[in-house]
Design a protein around this motif. Structure first.
Motif, PDB file in Angstrom:
ATOM      1  N   ASN A 139     -52.149 108.254 119.347  1.00 50.66           N
ATOM      2  CA  ASN A 139     -52.345 106.947 118.726  1.00 50.66           C
ATOM      3  C   ASN A 139     -53.804 106.684 118.411  1.00 50.66           C
ATOM      4  O   ASN A 139     -54.132 106.124 117.371  1.00 50.66           O
ATOM      5  CB  ASN A 139     -51.808 105.849 119.652  1.00 50.66           C
ATOM      6  N   LEU A 140     -54.697 107.101 119.309  1.00 50.59           N
ATOM      7  CA  LEU A 140     -56.124 106.872 119.085  1.00 50.59           C
ATOM      8  C   LEU A 140     -56.636 107.603 117.847  1.00 50.59           C
ATOM      9  O   LEU A 140     -57.492 107.090 117.125  1.00 50.59           O
ATOM     10  CB  LEU A 140     -56.924 107.311 120.310  1.00 50.59           C
ATOM     11  N   PHE A 141     -56.102 108.792 117.601  1.00 54.17           N
ATOM     12  CA  PHE A 141     -56.602 109.601 116.491  1.00 54.17           C
ATOM     13  C   PHE A 141     -55.498 109.877 115.467  1.00 54.17           C
ATOM     14  O   PHE A 141     -55.438 110.964 114.886  1.00 54.17           O
ATOM     15  CB  PHE A 141     -57.183 110.917 117.028  1.00 54.17           C
ATOM     16  N   LEU A 142     -54.665 108.903 115.238  1.00 50.03           N
ATOM     17  CA  LEU A 142     -53.581 109.048 114.279  1.00 50.03           C
ATOM     18  C   LEU A 142     -54.141 109.392 112.900  1.00 50.03           C
ATOM     19  O   LEU A 142     -55.060 108.727 112.395  1.00 50.03           O
ATOM     20  CB  LEU A 142     -52.786 107.753 114.206  1.00 50.03           C
ATOM     21  N   ASN A 143     -53.617 110.448 112.314  1.00 46.73           N
ATOM     22  CA  ASN A 143     -54.081 110.974 111.023  1.00 46.73           C
ATOM     23  C   ASN A 143     -55.501 111.538 111.091  1.00 46.73           C
ATOM     24  O   ASN A 143     -56.098 111.850 110.063  1.00 46.73           O
ATOM     25  CB  ASN A 143     -54.019 109.919 109.922  1.00 46.73           C
ATOM     26  N   ARG A 144     -56.025 111.680 112.315  1.00 50.02           N
ATOM     27  CA  ARG A 144     -57.340 112.292 112.506  1.00 50.02           C
ATOM     28  C   ARG A 144     -57.275 113.329 113.625  1.00 50.02           C
ATOM     29  O   ARG A 144     -58.287 113.636 114.258  1.00 50.02           O
ATOM     30  CB  ARG A 144     -58.382 111.228 112.881  1.00 50.02           C
ATOM     31  N   GLN A 145     -56.081 113.891 113.861  1.00 54.44           N
ATOM     32  CA  GLN A 145     -55.904 114.802 114.987  1.00 54.44           C
ATOM     33  C   GLN A 145     -56.722 116.076 114.828  1.00 54.44           C
ATOM     34  O   GLN A 145     -57.122 116.695 115.806  1.00 54.44           O
ATOM     35  CB  GLN A 145     -54.425 115.180 115.154  1.00 54.44           C
ATOM     36  N   SER A 146     -56.975 116.476 113.588  1.00 52.77           N
ATOM     37  CA  SER A 146     -57.728 117.698 113.327  1.00 52.77           C
ATOM     38  C   SER A 146     -58.826 117.395 112.325  1.00 52.77           C
ATOM     39  O   SER A 146     -58.702 116.493 111.490  1.00 52.77           O
ATOM     40  CB  SER A 146     -56.799 118.789 112.775  1.00 52.77           C
ATOM     41  N   THR A 147     -59.904 118.138 112.421  1.00 53.91           N
ATOM     42  CA  THR A 147     -61.032 117.936 111.502  1.00 53.91           C
ATOM     43  C   THR A 147     -60.767 118.520 110.125  1.00 53.91           C
ATOM     44  O   THR A 147     -61.499 118.248 109.182  1.00 53.91           O
ATOM     45  CB  THR A 147     -62.304 118.577 112.076  1.00 53.91           C
ATOM     46  N   SER A 148     -59.703 119.288 109.986  1.00 54.16           N
ATOM     47  CA  SER A 148     -59.374 119.891 108.696  1.00 54.16           C
ATOM     48  C   SER A 148     -57.867 119.991 108.553  1.00 54.16           C
ATOM     49  O   SER A 148     -57.162 120.290 109.526  1.00 54.16           O
ATOM     50  CB  SER A 148     -60.000 121.290 108.579  1.00 54.16           C
ATOM     51  N   ALA A 149     -57.385 119.750 107.350  1.00 56.21           N
ATOM     52  CA  ALA A 149     -55.949 119.830 107.099  1.00 56.21           C
ATOM     53  C   ALA A 149     -55.434 121.257 107.260  1.00 56.21           C
ATOM     54  O   ALA A 149     -54.243 121.476 107.468  1.00 56.21           O
ATOM     55  CB  ALA A 149     -55.641 119.318 105.691  1.00 56.21           C
TER      56      ALA A 149
END
Length: 516
Positions: A110-120
């Motif tokens: 939840n804290l990093f939703l849509n930001r889980q990884s630095t690259s797609a």
């Protein structure tokens, strides 16, 4: 003001400014030449009656709408272009009354939703993600396991996660919209402690609340909107409640609202609601109470006391493990909502958004949902009857709506709550169960709703008022207090807020000898 914050407030440039902003939706003027300034490290209250323009101002300050006139500035610079979501998110965040946390995901997700990884193109490194989450939570003093499921958190813990997520984008300005609406007193205290800590770190809050006591406890300054206009900005210290209410309502200062002085129901009045040894799994054990015709009984308690579940059980929402509930001598089956309606139970639910409204439908349909038997024979619905009944209810509850068919979602919060109460009263119930009936409405709407419920009692109904708010319970003839699933105290009229809160928190558990 919080110690150490004063210098920051005095020396820093504003984190947010609205300078002469106006907004119109068709023929409706939502804001007219409104001004607001929030300083670094400040907790700034925004108050006003429902429909005063608070939500519109927040939508402008968070980039969800564009002003028709005026200027918005964040951190001393022009606000980002409308539609530039990333830029807005780094400058301002809003923690809404209704949680946006996804319960099936972990705290870290939840804290990093849509930001889980630095690259797609790069797979998610889960161990690294949980470590980043732990560091973020630690920065803001939030003691939570990043791997725990968000659905297992308390309401206040979910709010901590939302605030931490907002701050992780780099913003130092957070809008809090009715943050204590779903919290009990200890939860609100924990939230306030965390907010004070964050202010020491330079985070500023725009605090929106209908609870004027919270404004005085937490905020440095307050801005009042009325009828889409700016009315007042002043330091909270030294600002009396009467002055604040007068600014919100436009009523002369010092004119106290008329208050009902409860009188005990006649001992020979018939018992319309009888709850005997009610036990609900995980909520209450052996709860017994009676409510007579022409009587309002309060059922007070914190969010974990079990009082809400008891009220909902009377309305047919929960199955009983043991016990008996009768309405006018008719036994109800647990978990049977149609049976409770047929017996004459009307319900004002705790959460109008989740339980009380069908947002895509008109006001007319919403207020008549429970009145099927009055709308036509053999399960049919006659439009003329719907229009007639809805018209009477809209007039009776003074629901501010352009037309009866206007979607209920388009109304202000106060008018939505009036629609929920109207639906509960549509059948002329013998027993009215009202759970936090004035939740999230302004002081004037609150007094109106309390008065309308009391009128139903005067007309012969029995009311069970379930709440942890003293204002909701003040017009009751008796108040029973629940704690840890049991009734632990009872008060006749004349109790003080301090006595009631102490009983709810277990500071005193002695009953007053009143009949339950």
């Amino acid at each position: 003001m919080t110690p150490g914050v004063g210098d920051t407030v005095a020396d820093g440039a504003p984190v947010a400014e609205a300078i002469g902003v106006s907004k119109r939706y068709g023929a409706t003027v939502a804001l007219r030449d409104v001004h607001l300034t929030v300083l670094p490290g400040e907790s700034h209250a925004l108050v006003g009656r429902n429909g005063a323009g608070k939500s519109t101002l927040v939508s402008l300050l968070t980039g969800l709408a564009k002003p028709d006139a005026g200027t918005l500035r964040l951190d001393g610079r022009a606000a980002p272009a409308f539609g530039d979501t990333g830029a807005w998110r780094s400058r301002v965040a809003c923690v809404h009354q209704h949680s946006t946390i996804l319960p099936e995901l972990t705290v870290a997700e939840n804290l990093f939703l849509n930001r889980q990884s630095t690259s797609a193109l790069r797979p998610i490194r889960w161990k690294h993600l949980r470590r980043r989450a732990a560091e973020l939570l630690g920065t803001y003093g939030v003691d939570l396991d990043p791997a725990s499921r968000a659905g297992e958190l308390t309401v206040v813990q979910r709010q901590f996660v939302e605030i931490a997520r907002a701050l992780s984008f780099g913003t130092r300005f957070v809008v809090l919209d009715e943050p204590t609406a779903a919290l009990d007193a200890p939860g609100a205290d924990r939230l306030f402690t965390r907010l004070r800590d964050l202010r020491q770190q330079g985070v500023a809050f725009l605090y929106i609340s209908h609870h004027l006591r919270e404004v005085h406890d937490l905020c440095d300054r307050v801005t009042v909107l009325r009828d889409a206009r700016h009315v007042l900005t002043a330091p909270v210290a030294g600002l009396g409640r009467d002055t604040l209410v007068a600014a919100m309502t436009g009523a002369p200062e010092g004119r106290a609202p008329a208050r009902h002085v409860p009188a005990p129901a006649r001992r020979d009045a018939p018992v319309l609601l009888s709850v005997e040894d009610l036990t609900l799994p995980g909520a209450c054990h052996g709860v017994s109470l009676t409510v007579r015709a022409g009587e309002a009984v309060g059922l007070a308690g914190s969010a974990v006391s079990g009082n809400v579940r008891v009220g909902e059980a009377v309305a047919g929402l929960h199955r009983f493990r043991a016990g008996r509930v009768e309405v006018a001598g008719r036994a109800l089956r647990g978990g049977d909502v149609p049976g409770a309606l047929a017996a004459g139970v009307g319900l004002v639910p705790e959460d109008r958004h989740r339980q009380g409204l069908v947002p895509g439908r008109g006001v007319d349909e919403n207020v008549t949902l429970t009145a099927g038997a009055r709308l036509g024979p053999f399960g049919t619905v006659r439009p003329a009857r719907v229009r007639a009944l809805a018209g009477r209810l809209i007039e009776d509850l003074a629901i501010g709506t352009p037309t009866p068919t206007t979607p209920v979602s388009a109304l202000s919060g106060g008018n939505q709550q009036k629609a929920v109460v109207a639906r509960a009263l549509a059948t002329g119930p013998r027993v009215l169960v009202a759970i936090r009936p004035a939740n999230g409405v302004d002081v004037t709407a609150k007094e109106f709703l309390h008065g309308r419920i009391r009128r139903a009692v005067t007309d012969g109904a029995a009311a069970l008022i379930v709440s942890d708010e003293p204002d909701d319970l003040r017009a009751c003839d008796r108040v029973l207090v629940m704690r840890e699933g049991r009734i632990t105290a009872a008060f006749a009229t004349g109790w003080s807020d301090e006595q009631l809160v102490a009983a709810m928190e277990g500071i005193t558990g002695s009953a007053e000898g009143e009949e339950t």
